[in-house]
Structures are given as structure tokens and as C-alpha cells.
Design a protein around this motif. Structure first.
Motif, short mmCIF file in Angstrom:
data_model
loop_
_atom_site.label_atom_id
_atom_site.label_comp_id
_atom_site.label_asym_id
_atom_site.label_seq_id
_atom_site.Cartn_x
_atom_site.Cartn_y
_atom_site.Cartn_z
N THR A 1 0.86 -1.19 0.00
CA THR A 1 0.00 0.00 0.00
C THR A 1 0.90 1.24 0.00
OG1 THR A 1 -0.06 0.21 2.41
CG2 THR A 1 -1.76 -1.20 1.37
N LEU A 2 0.29 2.38 -0.27
CA LEU A 2 1.05 3.64 -0.22
C LEU A 2 1.62 3.86 1.18
CD1 LEU A 2 -1.24 6.01 -2.34
CD2 LEU A 2 0.98 5.05 -2.99
N ASP A 3 0.87 3.51 2.21
CA ASP A 3 1.37 3.66 3.58
C ASP A 3 2.59 2.79 3.84
OD1 ASP A 3 -0.47 5.59 4.54
OD2 ASP A 3 -1.99 4.04 4.83
N GLN A 4 2.56 1.56 3.33
CA GLN A 4 3.72 0.68 3.50
C GLN A 4 4.93 1.22 2.75
OE1 GLN A 4 1.63 -2.80 2.07
NE2 GLN A 4 1.64 -3.75 4.12
N MET A 5 4.70 1.76 1.56
CA MET A 5 5.79 2.35 0.77
C MET A 5 6.38 3.54 1.51
SD MET A 5 4.08 2.46 -2.99
CE MET A 5 2.84 1.25 -3.39
#
Length: 163
Positions: free
Chosen positions: A48-52
Motif C-alpha cells: 500500500t502507499l502507507d507501507q511504501m
């Protein structure tokens, strides 16, 4: 795994990201885009964008922009995973073909644009007195010839599917 082993693996991961992304930057990706692609590639699972954002220590906005650019180059794709509500992205496989195809196509697009721009400049020369335009016409013709030679090389690479 021990804390020291985790730290060592994290250091190795960061070194891989750093070195691999330097190569990808030669394909006209900016540093963030290159690092993100390598992170997605190494992760082996969609992110996800948060993980990235957490993995690279960058803003979510920066990750969103980088993902869009990587999607434009057909290097990253959005994927579906049952039960996950956020958008997930993963790196496409077959790195050599993807990067070379993207690189060759970008060169061809750029060369075509430059040839057209030079031809437009050449057409504008009709407004100038003869003695002033001869040198420019010759130089523009040389530049167009140079660009066409490059276009031939990249077209051959694309046509012969060396990718």
C-alpha cells in the motif's frame, strides 16, 4: 532472528535499494521512483502507499506521485487482494524487457519530437535573407540527420525485438 541479524538484513536491503536504484536512474527515473520500484521488486508482495511511505521514509504524496509515474512506464501495476480495502501495487516482472521497452519508446518519442521541432525551425528560415540562412539550413539538416540515425538504431532495436 536476533536484533543484530535484523539490523544486518535491513542494512543489506538498504544497500541493494541504493545500488539497484542508481542503475534505474540511468533510465530517466528520478531517485524516489527508482527506490520505490526496487522496494516493490524486493518486497515480493504488493504494498500500500502507507507501507511504501514507511519503507522509504517519504511522504504519502511522494509515494503516490512515484507510483503513478511508474504505472505510466508500465513498471508497476495496481493489484487486487481479497479483504484489502486500500490500493495495492507491485512491480512487474521481467525487468530487462520492461525497462528496455520503456527506454526505447521514450527515446523514439523524444527523437520524433526533436525532428519535428527542427523541421519547424527549418520552415521558419524562409523569412530570412539567403546569405543568413544557408549556414543554419545546413546545420539543421545535419541535426535532423543525426536524430534520424538515432531513430533508426532505436527502431531496429524495437523491430528486431532485442528486448
Amino acid at each position: 532472528m536476533t536484533l543484530k541479524a535484523d539490523a544486518n538484513l535491513e542494512r543489506v536491503n538498504n544497500q541493494i535499494i541504493s545500488e539497484f536504484s542508481k542503475t534505474l536512474e540511468m533510465f530517466s527515473l528520478n531517485k524516489t521512483e527508482a527506490q520505490l520500484f526496487v522496494t516493490l521488486y524486493l518486497n515480493g508482495a504488493p504494498m500500500t502507499l502507507d507501507q511504501m511511505k514507511d519503507a522509504l521514509g517519504k511522504s504519502k504524496t511522494a509515494m503516490s506521485y512515484a507510483v503513478r509515474r511508474l504505472q505510466e512506464f508500465n513498471l508497476v501495476e495496481r493489484v487486487f487482494q481479497k479483504g484489502v480495502r486500500k490500493d495495492l501495487y507491485e512491480a512487474r516482472e521481467d525487468l530487462y524487457k520492461k525497462f528496455m521497452k520503456t527506454y526505447v519508446n521514450r527515446w523514439l518519442e523524444s527523437l520524433n519530437l526533436q525532428i519535428n521541432n527542427l523541421a519547424d525551425i527549418q520552415e521558419d528560415l524562409v523569412r530570412y535573407p539567403h546569405e543568413q540562412k544557408e549556414l543554419f539550413e545546413h546545420k539543421i539538416q545535419e541535426a535532423i540527420s543525426f536524430h534520424r540515425s538515432l531513430e533508426t538504431v532505436f527502431s531496429n532495436i524495437k523491430r528486431n525485438d532485442f528486448l
